[in-house]
Design an enzyme around this catalytic site. Structure first.
Site, PDB file in Angstrom:
ATOM      1  N   HIS A   1       0.848  -1.186   0.000  1.00  0.00           N
ATOM      2  CA  HIS A   1       0.000   0.000   0.000  1.00  0.00           C
ATOM      3  C   HIS A   1       0.883   1.235   0.000  1.00  0.00           C
ATOM      4  O   HIS A   1       2.020   1.207   0.496  1.00  0.00           O
ATOM      5  CB  HIS A   1      -0.912  -0.004   1.237  1.00  0.00           C
ATOM      6  CG  HIS A   1      -1.959   1.061   1.215  1.00  0.00           C
ATOM      7  ND1 HIS A   1      -1.750   2.320   1.735  1.00  0.00           N
ATOM      8  CD2 HIS A   1      -3.220   1.067   0.708  1.00  0.00           C
ATOM      9  CE1 HIS A   1      -2.843   3.047   1.558  1.00  0.00           C
ATOM     10  NE2 HIS A   1      -3.740   2.320   0.943  1.00  0.00           N
TER      11      HIS A   1
ATOM     12  N   ASP B   1      -7.990  -4.510  -0.499  1.00  0.00           N
ATOM     13  CA  ASP B   1      -8.407  -5.075  -1.780  1.00  0.00           C
ATOM     14  C   ASP B   1      -8.135  -6.573  -1.872  1.00  0.00           C
ATOM     15  O   ASP B   1      -8.766  -7.276  -2.657  1.00  0.00           O
ATOM     16  CB  ASP B   1      -7.697  -4.368  -2.935  1.00  0.00           C
ATOM     17  CG  ASP B   1      -8.159  -2.934  -3.101  1.00  0.00           C
ATOM     18  OD1 ASP B   1      -9.367  -2.705  -3.004  1.00  0.00           O
ATOM     19  OD2 ASP B   1      -7.311  -2.055  -3.309  1.00  0.00           O
TER      20      ASP B   1
END
Length: 455
Positions: free
Chosen positions: A332, A391
């Site tokens: 991320h 996700d």
């Protein structure tokens, strides 16, 4: 492809070398001129472009000498830790989307009366103009539901007599309407695509005013309108976790940029939708699903750790799946040790997998998460730690809910429009300048040549 389209395609292909030559530049020049590519420094930290009271995303702490140290990721909405918010409404067996929407828009947690009135208001706004579904959504249907939503949002602006009124009260009204309408635009857009492009039966279920946002999404999507309490709860949590993530993420920054120009609410939200649909942003969970399907094709025994490690190594070596060298769902831009959204989500994902009889799939995801983190850490030189992001699990959840891939990113949009709305309001209140960063020009001055003298 018709003749004109072929002609345009041929011309475009022939001009690519010219485009590449014109755009080519020495990559070292970015360092020479101190350019922060992607508005981030070499360590991945974003350039500070504004201030916000809406949310806080943090993954580091600083010691007295100013040195940065990774820590467990933290996310707060209006100062409230996301863990506390989710635990609060889950403990009381309530849905959280409406309550969290109120918090993000108005900076306070509603009391029982305020929440009831606000929930009723959002429910009453779940309606579209007469014949809008037939005349707009059903026309020019396509697989890209984000494009369908964008077209619908812009068209809704033509029904608004106060389209360009940017007073706070009018913008808030417009935002509340779009928050309520987004699930309808997405689900109906998918139903049109499914009918006209895939030859499936066409059905349009109206939302039920007595149900929550999450419940209505499942109700409108399913032929029999039925769903379990756990299904709706997990979807509601997914919406809450995706609602807001700071002002620097691509679609929210787009919201603030377009807002700063003085544009109308419908144009702002359409621009945000266009930003979110990119595979580097809202479309990431689809890539995770596709990667996992590819893994199952090539790993004979998905419980065999060695086989999984071999496949993941192939991914990193650009030898498997899309050969990009990425393990999707890992890493991320901000978080290094952990993504709090993924941490929260994982427990509920397990509950849903148990209800669906898909614990083998859940275990596979869990194994891939652990093995991928270890592999990436050992094989890549990275400036910070790596962790599974939200996700990684969201696509798995949506597939367990029977939600088609075409609606994965639209579901993200149904949640994130709340954050976009809060940032639009904040930009209107606090921003007094159009957002306009600078680009360093590298081109040199050239002498104009008459047409008949050009080589």
């Amino acid at each position: 492809m018709n003749a004109l389209t072929k002609q345009a395609a041929s011309f475009s292909e022939s001009m690519i070398p010219q485009c590449l030559e014109n755009a080519a530049m020495d990559p070292t020049l970015f360092d020479t001129y101190g350019v922060k590519r992607g508005l981030r420094d070499k360590a991945g930290n974003g350039v500070v472009a504004g201030l916000t009271n809406i949310s806080d995303v943090s993954a580091y702490w600083f010691d007295e000498q100013g040195n940065k140290h990774p820590q467990e990721g933290k996310l707060s909405y209006r100062g409230y830790n996301i863990n506390d918010l989710v635990n609060g409404f889950v403990r009381e067996k309530r849905f959280g989307f409406e309550e969290t929407t109120y918090l993000l828009l108005f900076s306070k947690l509603p009391d029982e009366k305020e929440l009831a009135e606000f929930t009723e208001l959002l429910a009453s706004l779940r309606r579209l103009p007469t014949n809008f579904v037939r005349d707009v959504i059903m026309k020019a249907s396509g697989k890209d539901i984000m494009n369908s939503m964008t077209r619908s949002v812009l068209t809704l602006g033509s029904y608004d007599d106060t389209l360009n009124d940017t007073s706070l009260s009018n913008v808030l009204r417009q935002c509340l309407m779009l928050i309520s309408e987004f699930p309808m635009l997405a689900v109906y857009g998918y139903r049109a695509y499914s009918h006209y492009e895939r030859n499936k039966s066409l059905y349009i279920h109206r939302p039920d005013m007595s149900l929550s946002t999450a419940e209505n999404i499942l109700r409108m999507l399913r032929p029999d309108k039925k769903f379990t309490k756990l299904e709706a709860l997990v979807l509601d949590i997914a919406l809450v976790l995706h609602m807001e993530h700071g002002g620097g993420n691509n679609s929210t920054f787009t919201t603030r940029v377009v807002t700063s120009s003085g544009s109308d609410t419908y144009s702002v939200m359409a621009a945000a939708l266009c930003s979110l649909k990119g595979p580097k942003h809202g479309g990431a969970n689809i890539k995770v699903q596709q990667m996992m399907k590819d893994l199952k094709k090539h790993v004979k025994d998905t419980s065999d750790v060695d086989e999984i490690v071999f496949y993941l190594s192939q991914l990193l070596n650009k030898e498997a799946f899309d050969k990009k060298g990425l393990i999707y769902g890992m890493g991320h831009a901000v978080y290094s040790v952990s993504d709090p959204r993924a941490q929260i989500f994982k427990g509920f994902v397990k509950d849903l997998a148990e209800e669906k009889g898909l614990m083998d799939d859940y275990q596979l995801y869990s194994n891939v998460e652990q093995l991928a983190v270890d592999l990436i850490s050992k094989r890549r030189t990275i400036y910070k730690g790596v962790c599974a992001n939200v996700d990684f699990y969201s696509g798995f959840v949506y597939s367990m809910l029977g939600i088609p891939e075409e609606l994965f990113t639209p579901l993200f949009a149904m949640a994130r429009i709340v954050g976009w709305s809060a940032h639009r309001m904040e930009e209107l209140i606090t921003g007094d300048k159009i957002i306009r960063p600078a680009y360093k020009p590298l081109s040199t001055q050239k002498e104009y040549i008459d047409l008949h003298n050009r080589p």
